[in-house]
Scaffold this motif. Sequence first.
Motif, PDB file in Angstrom:
ATOM      1  N   ARG A 203       0.837  -1.214   0.000  1.00 20.95           N
ATOM      2  CA  ARG A 203       0.000   0.000   0.000  1.00 20.95           C
ATOM      3  C   ARG A 203       0.865   1.254   0.000  1.00 20.95           C
ATOM      4  O   ARG A 203       0.543   2.249  -0.658  1.00 20.95           O
ATOM      5  CB  ARG A 203      -0.937  -0.016   1.207  1.00 20.95           C
ATOM      6  CG  ARG A 203      -2.112  -0.977   1.066  1.00 20.95           C
ATOM      7  CD  ARG A 203      -3.188  -0.688   2.101  1.00 20.95           C
ATOM      8  NE  ARG A 203      -2.720  -0.923   3.454  1.00 20.95           N
ATOM      9  CZ  ARG A 203      -2.823  -2.095   4.083  1.00 20.95           C
ATOM     10  NH1 ARG A 203      -3.372  -3.135   3.470  1.00 20.95           N
ATOM     11  NH2 ARG A 203      -2.396  -2.234   5.321  1.00 20.95           N
ATOM     12  N   THR A 204       1.965   1.206   0.740  1.00 16.96           N
ATOM     13  CA  THR A 204       2.882   2.347   0.752  1.00 16.96           C
ATOM     14  C   THR A 204       3.461   2.615  -0.630  1.00 16.96           C
ATOM     15  O   THR A 204       3.637   3.769  -1.042  1.00 16.96           O
ATOM     16  CB  THR A 204       4.023   2.089   1.752  1.00 16.96           C
ATOM     17  OG1 THR A 204       3.476   1.916   3.055  1.00 16.96           O
ATOM     18  CG2 THR A 204       5.016   3.243   1.771  1.00 16.96           C
ATOM     19  N   LEU A 205       3.736   1.533  -1.366  1.00 21.65           N
ATOM     20  CA  LEU A 205       4.364   1.656  -2.674  1.00 21.65           C
ATOM     21  C   LEU A 205       3.354   1.957  -3.773  1.00 21.65           C
ATOM     22  O   LEU A 205       3.742   2.336  -4.880  1.00 21.65           O
ATOM     23  CB  LEU A 205       5.110   0.357  -3.001  1.00 21.65           C
ATOM     24  CG  LEU A 205       6.272   0.035  -2.052  1.00 21.65           C
ATOM     25  CD1 LEU A 205       6.691  -1.414  -2.188  1.00 21.65           C
ATOM     26  CD2 LEU A 205       7.445   0.967  -2.316  1.00 21.65           C
ATOM     27  N   GLY A 206       2.066   1.763  -3.486  1.00 21.94           N
ATOM     28  CA  GLY A 206       1.030   2.121  -4.441  1.00 21.94           C
ATOM     29  C   GLY A 206       0.838   1.155  -5.576  1.00 21.94           C
ATOM     30  O   GLY A 206       0.161   1.475  -6.557  1.00 21.94           O
ATOM     31  N   GLY A 207       1.427  -0.044  -5.495  1.00 25.16           N
ATOM     32  CA  GLY A 207       1.301  -1.004  -6.586  1.00 25.16           C
ATOM     33  C   GLY A 207       0.601  -2.281  -6.152  1.00 25.16           C
ATOM     34  O   GLY A 207       0.221  -2.449  -4.991  1.00 25.16           O
ATOM     35  N   VAL A 224       6.059  -1.873  -8.060  1.00 27.43           N
ATOM     36  CA  VAL A 224       6.334  -0.482  -7.688  1.00 27.43           C
ATOM     37  C   VAL A 224       6.083   0.376  -8.921  1.00 27.43           C
ATOM     38  O   VAL A 224       6.670   0.149  -9.976  1.00 27.43           O
ATOM     39  CB  VAL A 224       7.790  -0.310  -7.208  1.00 27.43           C
ATOM     40  CG1 VAL A 224       8.014   1.121  -6.733  1.00 27.43           C
ATOM     41  CG2 VAL A 224       8.110  -1.299  -6.095  1.00 27.43           C
ATOM     42  N   THR A 228       5.460   6.944  -7.226  1.00 30.17           N
ATOM     43  CA  THR A 228       4.727   6.653  -6.000  1.00 30.17           C
ATOM     44  C   THR A 228       5.703   6.218  -4.926  1.00 30.17           C
ATOM     45  O   THR A 228       6.785   5.722  -5.202  1.00 30.17           O
ATOM     46  CB  THR A 228       3.701   5.530  -6.214  1.00 30.17           C
ATOM     47  OG1 THR A 228       4.386   4.341  -6.629  1.00 30.17           O
ATOM     48  CG2 THR A 228       2.686   5.917  -7.258  1.00 30.17           C
ATOM     49  N   GLY A 229       5.285   6.396  -3.671  1.00 28.66           N
ATOM     50  CA  GLY A 229       6.092   5.934  -2.552  1.00 28.66           C
ATOM     51  C   GLY A 229       7.475   6.551  -2.565  1.00 28.66           C
ATOM     52  O   GLY A 229       7.690   7.690  -2.964  1.00 28.66           O
ATOM     53  N   ALA A 232       9.352   8.044  -5.843  1.00 26.92           N
ATOM     54  CA  ALA A 232       8.930   9.275  -6.491  1.00 26.92           C
ATOM     55  C   ALA A 232      10.102  10.180  -6.845  1.00 26.92           C
ATOM     56  O   ALA A 232      10.002  11.044  -7.694  1.00 26.92           O
ATOM     57  CB  ALA A 232       7.962  10.035  -5.582  1.00 26.92           C
TER      58      ALA A 232
END
Length: 441
Positions: A203-207, A224, A228-229, A232
């Motif tokens: 969730r932190t990495l957005g993938g 990844v 994101t995360g 970025a």
Amino acid sequence: MPALTLREVLTLDPVRAAEPELLTGEAALDRPVRWVHSSEVYEGANFLDGGELLLTNGFGLTDTDEEVRRRYVRELTARGAAGLAVEIGRSLPAMPPEVTDEARRLGLPLLAFHRVVPFVRITEAANRAIVARGLSGRTVVRPWGDDHTAALLADLADGQALNQPEVEARAALSGFHPGPGARLIGVSVHGTRDVGAVDRAARTLGGAVLRAAFPGDVLALVAVLPGTGSWAGAGPRAGAGAGAGAKTVRDPVRAVQDAFRTAAAAPGLTVAVGHAVDAGSGWLRWSETLRAARTTLELALTVPPPEPNAPQGPLVTSSRALALERELTRGGVDANQDRLTRLVQHTLGPLLAWEAAHPSDLVRTLEVHLRNGCSPTRTATLLHIGRQSLYQRLERIESLLGLEIDDPDLLGELLTAACAWRVVRGTGAAGAGAGGLRTVA
């Protein structure tokens, strides 16, 4: 559940877009289709094993005589082909009548595609549907039962013979859609069977994430996405100043490590991260990063680390951090034991003799110093000693070895030997109670 039939293949969107016309074989539309292949040559029958639908643009049929075309259809039938689909309009202006006649006589389904649709779109859609249909009705005789996600991860990590459409279909069946531009990184977690830490990191990495618990570890493929995360690239490089010229980081491996340091806050966990691969680079690359993560985990659990661990939180390492250890143990520790011992003795013999007679930590000091760019400040901090004490150790090392340790020509040899000493010492101790290093890729 029964296998996908030729009648069902004809309902797939890419097939319908090709405007198929069934010329012969209506009675055989319910035969199962095992796979869909494409071929531009009329000898394509030689590559069939039975049950395939063969797609061709007809180029190999343009300059042949009637008997060759009839023989082509007979060979396809003899090989057990589920059907033949021929693109009409580019290479062939019309279906040769002898092909239609022979297919009708033998009961082979013959399709004419009247619109040009890239065959890769048809084969991908059909083969994914075939794999998904097979998986949904499969009884998996493996420790994880009918957990298709665990089965896919295990097949990838074990390097099983797979193909790209099958992997993509099985990943989609598990809800894994990496997205365009994503980088995939294998992760292996020891010390828990709870996949919660993996989910929080993802969730932190957005993938997307593909993960499952196994008896020895939790294994995952983490996607990844750019921008994101921690990938970025918004912040300065570690150790760089915040002012002008600070270099931004676009490193997905670091991003995954940072995410797990936050998500897996409990001490006692060991997290091993593989290398980054493009999501579209193929299943072999997916397999490589998973295998790298597992090999790295075993090294992290077996070989003493060169630097002290953080007193709290998980140990998070990566395949590149243990690249030297992996190369030194390639093929197994036992196979390399004599070679590594000779290397250590040849390069570090005087230090080992000194340490045998005097309480000291010279070899470890040497390795930490070399791994950190010969920075006295960084080395002293990691070893929890004062800089003056460090200088005294470095002077002792140089005196015993008779060389200057910051000589660029010696850095590789000294670091390799120091790492080999730690590998031999660590795996020897582990081997006495745990069978040593079990698997090395």
